[in-house]
Every structure is written in C-alpha cells, then in structure tokens.
Design a protein around this motif. Sequence first.
Motif, short mmCIF file in Angstrom:
data_model
loop_
_atom_site.label_atom_id
_atom_site.label_comp_id
_atom_site.label_asym_id
_atom_site.label_seq_id
_atom_site.Cartn_x
_atom_site.Cartn_y
_atom_site.Cartn_z
N ASN A 14 0.82 -1.21 0.00
CA ASN A 14 0.00 0.00 0.00
C ASN A 14 0.86 1.27 0.00
O ASN A 14 0.63 2.18 0.78
CB ASN A 14 -0.98 -0.01 1.17
CG ASN A 14 -2.06 -1.06 1.00
OD1 ASN A 14 -2.27 -1.57 -0.09
ND2 ASN A 14 -2.74 -1.38 2.07
N GLU A 16 1.17 3.26 -2.74
CA GLU A 16 0.76 3.87 -4.01
C GLU A 16 1.34 5.28 -4.20
O GLU A 16 1.79 5.63 -5.29
CB GLU A 16 -0.77 3.93 -4.06
CG GLU A 16 -1.35 4.60 -5.27
CD GLU A 16 -2.86 4.63 -5.22
OE1 GLU A 16 -3.47 4.42 -6.29
OE2 GLU A 16 -3.44 4.87 -4.13
N SER A 44 -0.82 -5.57 -1.93
CA SER A 44 -1.37 -4.21 -1.80
C SER A 44 -2.77 -4.15 -2.38
O SER A 44 -3.10 -4.85 -3.34
CB SER A 44 -0.48 -3.21 -2.56
OG SER A 44 0.78 -3.10 -1.95
N ASN A 45 -3.59 -3.27 -1.81
CA ASN A 45 -4.96 -3.12 -2.32
C ASN A 45 -5.29 -1.66 -2.63
O ASN A 45 -6.46 -1.28 -2.64
CB ASN A 45 -5.97 -3.72 -1.34
CG ASN A 45 -5.87 -3.11 0.05
OD1 ASN A 45 -5.31 -2.04 0.23
ND2 ASN A 45 -6.41 -3.80 1.02
N ASP A 46 -4.26 -0.85 -2.92
CA ASP A 46 -4.48 0.58 -3.12
C ASP A 46 -4.01 1.11 -4.47
O ASP A 46 -4.03 2.30 -4.69
CB ASP A 46 -3.76 1.37 -2.02
CG ASP A 46 -2.25 1.30 -2.16
OD1 ASP A 46 -1.73 0.42 -2.88
OD2 ASP A 46 -1.57 2.16 -1.57
#
Length: 134
Positions: A14, A16, A44-46
């Motif tokens: 995360n 980004e 990561s999820n962003d």
Amino acid sequence: MKKPAIDIGIVAHNHEKYIAKCIESVFQQQLDKPFRVVVIDDCSNDGTLEILKELHSRYNFELILNENNLGIIDTAKILLSQISAKYFCWLDGDDYWIYPHKLQKQIDLLDKNHEFSGCFHDAEILQENNKDNV
C-alpha cells in the motif's frame, strides 16, 4: 549479465503514493558494478500493484507478488531468500534516495574495509502531515 555486486530489495505494501519515486531513485544510482533489484508486493490493495506493473515494463527488476498479505516479517524472509550478491541493500517502498552515488560510495567503502560488515547513512524523515518527527 555478470553476477551483480549488490542486490537491492524493496518491500511494498500500500505504497501507491511513494513507490514510483522509490523505484526511480534506485535506477538513478550511478554504479560501476552490476546490480539487481528485487521488489515484493505484499498484496497491496491501493493501486501499488498497478504502478509496479507499469514500472516493471520500463525498468529491469524482478517482481514477486505475494498471493496473500503475509506481513513484513514473512515478506522479508522471502526477500532475503532471493539474495545472492556480495552486498545487499534494503529499501522500503515508501522511501527513496536523493544521492545518485549512494550505493557506489558504500560499496567502495566496504570493498576497502574488509573488517566492516555493513554501513548506513543519515536519513531525513518527512511526515505526510508536515509535522516534525518527535
């Protein structure tokens, strides 16, 4: 390619807002020896992963993608299992270097001083909220 003198490991999760500057700062290093960059994204999820894939198309680095979020300790273990060069440098995905001769100076120092097992340098900590780090 000759065996790298240094492996540079980057762990991202995360990051980004920062990962592009991180990767670009590594590839701005001016070295007289070959180096290898290994980047691990810890699920990561962003938007970090999309940025890493775009950077991967421009820069020569190995990209490892964790299938599940493992956390920093287990991800660091994976990263360290990939290291084979004489020297290793760790860089977090939200950090970057501003001096293009950083690695060359450190390698030169270590090559001339075999009694040293590592080296480091000062760092400036910048807060996103512009408050002093206390």
